[in-house]
Scaffold this motif. Structure first.
Motif, mmCIF file in Angstrom:
data_model
loop_
_atom_site.group_PDB
_atom_site.id
_atom_site.type_symbol
_atom_site.label_atom_id
_atom_site.label_comp_id
_atom_site.label_asym_id
_atom_site.label_seq_id
_atom_site.Cartn_x
_atom_site.Cartn_y
_atom_site.Cartn_z
ATOM 1 N N GLN A 117 41.580 64.017 31.683
ATOM 2 C CA GLN A 117 42.233 62.957 32.428
ATOM 3 C C GLN A 117 43.304 63.583 33.319
ATOM 4 O O GLN A 117 44.022 64.492 32.896
ATOM 5 C CB GLN A 117 42.891 61.948 31.492
ATOM 6 C CG GLN A 117 41.904 61.065 30.769
ATOM 7 C CD GLN A 117 42.586 59.890 30.110
ATOM 8 O OE1 GLN A 117 43.771 59.919 29.803
ATOM 9 N NE2 GLN A 117 41.826 58.832 29.872
ATOM 10 N N THR A 134 40.584 62.963 44.794
ATOM 11 C CA THR A 134 39.489 62.641 43.864
ATOM 12 C C THR A 134 38.126 63.060 44.404
ATOM 13 O O THR A 134 37.191 63.248 43.627
ATOM 14 C CB THR A 134 39.491 61.145 43.506
ATOM 15 O OG1 THR A 134 39.353 60.371 44.697
ATOM 16 C CG2 THR A 134 40.783 60.761 42.775
ATOM 17 N N ASN A 154 38.324 63.216 35.029
ATOM 18 C CA ASN A 154 38.473 61.799 34.703
ATOM 19 C C ASN A 154 39.769 61.300 35.365
ATOM 20 O O ASN A 154 40.827 61.278 34.745
ATOM 21 C CB ASN A 154 38.535 61.596 33.184
ATOM 22 C CG ASN A 154 37.267 62.060 32.508
ATOM 23 O OD1 ASN A 154 36.176 61.881 33.025
ATOM 24 N ND2 ASN A 154 37.407 62.698 31.355
ATOM 25 N N TRP A 155 39.661 60.947 36.643
ATOM 26 C CA TRP A 155 40.827 60.541 37.412
ATOM 27 C C TRP A 155 41.346 59.186 36.946
ATOM 28 O O TRP A 155 40.579 58.250 36.782
ATOM 29 C CB TRP A 155 40.487 60.474 38.898
ATOM 30 C CG TRP A 155 40.123 61.799 39.485
ATOM 31 C CD1 TRP A 155 38.877 62.223 39.857
ATOM 32 C CD2 TRP A 155 41.013 62.885 39.764
ATOM 33 N NE1 TRP A 155 38.939 63.494 40.365
ATOM 34 C CE2 TRP A 155 40.240 63.932 40.313
ATOM 35 C CE3 TRP A 155 42.388 63.077 39.614
ATOM 36 C CZ2 TRP A 155 40.791 65.152 40.706
ATOM 37 C CZ3 TRP A 155 42.947 64.290 40.002
ATOM 38 C CH2 TRP A 155 42.156 65.307 40.542
ATOM 39 N N ASP A 165 46.929 65.472 28.929
ATOM 40 C CA ASP A 165 45.641 65.672 28.264
ATOM 41 C C ASP A 165 45.640 67.079 27.688
ATOM 42 O O ASP A 165 45.423 68.065 28.398
ATOM 43 C CB ASP A 165 44.494 65.494 29.263
ATOM 44 C CG ASP A 165 43.124 65.484 28.580
ATOM 45 O OD1 ASP A 165 42.993 66.079 27.489
ATOM 46 O OD2 ASP A 165 42.197 64.890 29.136
#
Length: 193
Positions: free
Chosen positions: A113, A125, A132-133, A142
């Protein structure tokens, strides 16, 4: 622990000096401003910093800021290789703003993340579908990776890092000492709307 702040021309000044203010007030960290070649690096706002040569295989804590300079560095293999090496060796990898674009381009955020500056969201992005944006995040933690939203969010992330490592009281004390109102909810990002 030495905190290696990895600089490049056209970095965003507050991306660096917000977190530097936080880490510099903790007895647990010493700051090292570094760059790929060492020497003078200039921010987007014209601040000039004398840097040491970045030694990615020796880094314990790496902080990567954002700024306009990230636009060209996402395809600079020298920088991406250094970031990959540092991520393999570091206990902690942090980024502010579009610094996460560099980490994503290096492949070190795959499966994790992460967040970034909301004004540059589409560009950042687009660099990796393997990340996992998280759009509505002031910062993401994370594992050993911390990424923050744009510019001022780096200060909040740095305080959260201090709280996670050394207790919330330590983070609150720093925030009080610098007269800063800490936004301590990682999921509260008004700029994501």
């Amino acid at each position: 622990m030495q905190a290696d702040i990895v600089l490049f021309d056209d970095f965003e000044t507050l991306d660096v000096f917000g977190p530097a203010e936080i880490f510099g007030r903790s007895p647990h960290y010493t700051l090292n401003y570094c760059s790929l070649s060492g020497g003078v690096i200039t921010s987007s706002q014209g601040a000039q910093i004398i840097t040491t040569v970045f030694e990615p295989e020796k880094t314990a804590l790496m902080l990567v800021p954002g700024g306009q300079g990230t636009r060209r560095l996402v395809s600079d293999e020298g920088m991406l290789t250094a970031l990959r090496t540092a991520a393999q060796h570091a206990q902690w990898c942090l980024s502010v703003c579009t610094g996460s674009a560099l980490l994503a381009a290096a492949g070190v955020l795959d499966g994790r993340q992460a967040t970034s500056n909301k004004r540059a969201w589409q560009w950042v992005t687009s660099l990796s579908a393997q990340v996992n944006w998280v759009k509505k995040a002031r910062w993401c933690a994370d594992g050993r990776f911390y990424t923050s939203s744009g510019v001022s969010a780096g200060t909040d992330m740095a305080l959260a890092f201090i709280a996670d490592r050394h207790g919330e009281a330590a983070a609150e004390e720093i925030a009080q000492h610098i007269e800063y109102r800490w936004h301590n909810d990682a999921g509260d990002d008004p700029f994501a709307v």
